[in-house]
Write a protein that holds these residues in place. Sequence first.
Motif, mmCIF file in Angstrom:
data_model
loop_
_atom_site.group_PDB
_atom_site.id
_atom_site.type_symbol
_atom_site.label_atom_id
_atom_site.label_comp_id
_atom_site.label_asym_id
_atom_site.label_seq_id
_atom_site.Cartn_x
_atom_site.Cartn_y
_atom_site.Cartn_z
ATOM 1 N N SER A 6 71.073 20.719 -0.587
ATOM 2 C CA SER A 6 70.680 21.668 -1.564
ATOM 3 C C SER A 6 69.208 21.832 -1.621
ATOM 4 O O SER A 6 68.550 20.929 -0.997
ATOM 5 C CB SER A 6 71.097 21.087 -2.870
ATOM 6 O OG SER A 6 70.258 21.613 -4.020
ATOM 7 N N SER A 7 68.631 23.047 -1.939
ATOM 8 C CA SER A 7 67.186 23.075 -1.994
ATOM 9 C C SER A 7 66.701 22.682 -3.011
ATOM 10 O O SER A 7 65.464 22.643 -3.495
ATOM 11 C CB SER A 7 67.047 24.686 -2.110
ATOM 12 O OG SER A 7 67.655 25.214 -3.112
ATOM 13 N N SER A 8 67.314 21.747 -3.954
ATOM 14 C CA SER A 8 66.707 20.676 -4.836
ATOM 15 C C SER A 8 65.900 19.463 -4.114
ATOM 16 O O SER A 8 65.034 19.315 -4.749
ATOM 17 C CB SER A 8 67.655 20.042 -5.803
ATOM 18 O OG SER A 8 68.484 19.235 -5.050
ATOM 19 N N LEU A 210 71.517 17.621 -12.370
ATOM 20 C CA LEU A 210 72.030 17.251 -10.960
ATOM 21 C C LEU A 210 73.315 16.668 -10.887
ATOM 22 O O LEU A 210 74.275 16.959 -10.278
ATOM 23 C CB LEU A 210 70.708 16.800 -10.108
ATOM 24 C CG LEU A 210 71.062 16.806 -8.365
ATOM 25 C CD1 LEU A 210 71.205 18.307 -8.184
ATOM 26 C CD2 LEU A 210 70.148 16.078 -7.686
ATOM 27 N N ARG A 214 76.620 18.724 -9.876
ATOM 28 C CA ARG A 214 77.397 18.046 -8.490
ATOM 29 C C ARG A 214 78.646 17.476 -8.830
ATOM 30 O O ARG A 214 79.405 17.893 -7.995
ATOM 31 C CB ARG A 214 76.472 17.344 -7.801
ATOM 32 C CG ARG A 214 75.191 17.765 -7.143
ATOM 33 C CD ARG A 214 75.326 18.956 -5.795
ATOM 34 N NE ARG A 214 73.948 19.300 -5.764
ATOM 35 C CZ ARG A 214 73.288 20.472 -6.093
ATOM 36 N NH1 ARG A 214 73.694 21.276 -6.990
ATOM 37 N NH2 ARG A 214 72.107 20.725 -5.452
ATOM 38 N N VAL A 237 69.730 24.030 -14.077
ATOM 39 C CA VAL A 237 70.092 24.277 -13.020
ATOM 40 C C VAL A 237 70.401 25.882 -12.559
ATOM 41 O O VAL A 237 71.122 26.422 -13.344
ATOM 42 C CB VAL A 237 71.589 23.677 -12.601
ATOM 43 C CG1 VAL A 237 72.256 24.101 -11.275
ATOM 44 C CG2 VAL A 237 71.353 21.983 -12.815
ATOM 45 N N ARG A 241 70.632 25.396 -8.185
ATOM 46 C CA ARG A 241 69.368 24.427 -7.763
ATOM 47 C C ARG A 241 68.488 24.103 -8.927
ATOM 48 O O ARG A 241 68.620 24.756 -10.053
ATOM 49 C CB ARG A 241 68.634 25.630 -7.053
ATOM 50 C CG ARG A 241 69.102 25.982 -5.526
ATOM 51 C CD ARG A 241 68.154 27.078 -5.179
ATOM 52 N NE ARG A 241 68.722 27.642 -3.976
ATOM 53 C CZ ARG A 241 68.302 28.686 -3.164
ATOM 54 N NH1 ARG A 241 67.044 28.912 -3.518
ATOM 55 N NH2 ARG A 241 68.851 29.025 -2.195
ATOM 56 N N HIS A 243 65.589 23.877 -11.485
ATOM 57 C CA HIS A 243 64.424 24.624 -11.707
ATOM 58 C C HIS A 243 63.785 23.920 -12.208
ATOM 59 O O HIS A 243 63.825 23.337 -13.402
ATOM 60 C CB HIS A 243 64.841 25.918 -12.527
ATOM 61 C CG HIS A 243 63.838 26.937 -12.851
ATOM 62 N ND1 HIS A 243 63.083 27.419 -12.030
ATOM 63 C CD2 HIS A 243 63.204 27.055 -14.101
ATOM 64 C CE1 HIS A 243 62.112 28.102 -12.562
ATOM 65 N NE2 HIS A 243 62.151 27.645 -13.971
ATOM 66 N N GLU A 392 70.623 14.024 -0.846
ATOM 67 C CA GLU A 392 70.579 15.302 -0.276
ATOM 68 C C GLU A 392 69.326 15.543 0.406
ATOM 69 O O GLU A 392 69.352 16.137 1.436
ATOM 70 C CB GLU A 392 70.851 16.429 -1.576
ATOM 71 C CG GLU A 392 72.164 16.395 -2.085
ATOM 72 C CD GLU A 392 72.266 17.430 -3.347
ATOM 73 O OE1 GLU A 392 71.064 18.172 -3.382
ATOM 74 O OE2 GLU A 392 73.168 17.666 -3.896
ATOM 75 N N SER A 396 69.508 16.204 4.541
ATOM 76 C CA SER A 396 69.097 17.581 4.856
ATOM 77 C C SER A 396 68.874 17.745 6.253
ATOM 78 O O SER A 396 68.487 16.826 7.064
ATOM 79 C CB SER A 396 67.740 17.795 4.035
ATOM 80 O OG SER A 396 66.616 17.194 4.543
#
Length: 410
Positions: A6-8, A210, A214, A237, A241, A243, A392, A396
């Motif tokens: 995830s781009s988190s 999160l 998830r 979220v 993602r 925020h 995550e 990545s």
Amino acid sequence: MNTHVSSSSPPSESGSAPRSPIGQTPGDILALISSGDAVTRAEIARHTGLARSTVSQRIDALIAHGFVDEDAEAPSTGGRPPRRLALRTYGHAIAGVDIGASHCRVGLLDMGGTLIVAREDPLTIANGPEAVLGHVERTLHTLLETADGTASRTLRAIGVGVPGPVEFSTGRPVDPPIMPGWHQYPIPQFFEDRFGVRALVDNDVNVMALAEQRRAFSDTLHLLYLKVGTGIGCGIVADGRIHRGAQGSAGDIGHIRVGERDEPCRCGNSGCLEAIAGGAALAARLRAAGLEAAGSLDIVQLVMEGNHEAVRMVREAGRSVGEVLSGLVNFFNPETVVVGGALAAVHDQLLAGVREAVYRRSNPLATHVLRIEPSRIGENAGAIGAGTLALEHALSPAQVDRALTTDAAV
């Protein structure tokens, strides 16, 4: 569970090696395997367009570095059955640390994201970072040595949630009101110096959001998580993602003014949501009414015992939370609102007030499919969310490729 990237995760560190086309590096291949999109060498070759020899070379590297297993046989389409690839979940661990105002919960997740073990201890965050983080360090060593009765696990990354504003790019708290002595304290460096792995730090409601998205609401891309306890905060979220806003302070709804109220708040203003509906404020009003209530847990106990004054106050607090939330619903248009925190233990009363205000004051289109539900993760949400943040990041593609490159250079 299938772990997905995830781009988190934080931005890649500067100085990283140039990336190959999407889907072709070892890290990209691991993402395909862990998501279940491609689980044999042949499937990966078809998905990426790489030569089978190149696919085999990269998979062999992932196996050698402990990221992948190749054991079970996949269904055969004729001839010798192919061997199935899977993310290796054993032998390694991710730590998730949830630090609250008066507690600390430390959990270990395996590489598939399953919680292995968790331990909670009473701890006062006002004792300062050295005392609190020293306790976390000792607890983490103990869990790593004894988790689920197996041999010691190798720690791969650490995630930490704290009850205050965090500059996510540095992992440092910034003027946290209930964390004296923590301003700009280098929490990531504390753990990296002692464990030799990357540590990521975020606000506690962000990691709880999160965890809920998830694990419990994976079909929801737009979610708000409200933590209603001593204080009140919101994790956001957006499109799957977290925020955080420009500096990491998005979601600090506890200091939004409610109507024309004038209750003084610890932030120096008056009429803040936290000063009206937070656990500390409710406990103070219950004490003024002659009841014993030191904090949120006592409020919950009084409500469960059927105390009419406590029930009335919690429902009224829900209406105040709902008044602020109605503006967020109109502005953000979430699919799901999850309510957690200590007061969520009496969610029948709290959510009744929240729903009453939200559905009365929000745009009908914004509430057409809106769900307002209690937390499904419960007391482990902070530790699981912090661990998920770290997991995550560790899985990545950029980090996996960096790990393989670093090990090869040693």
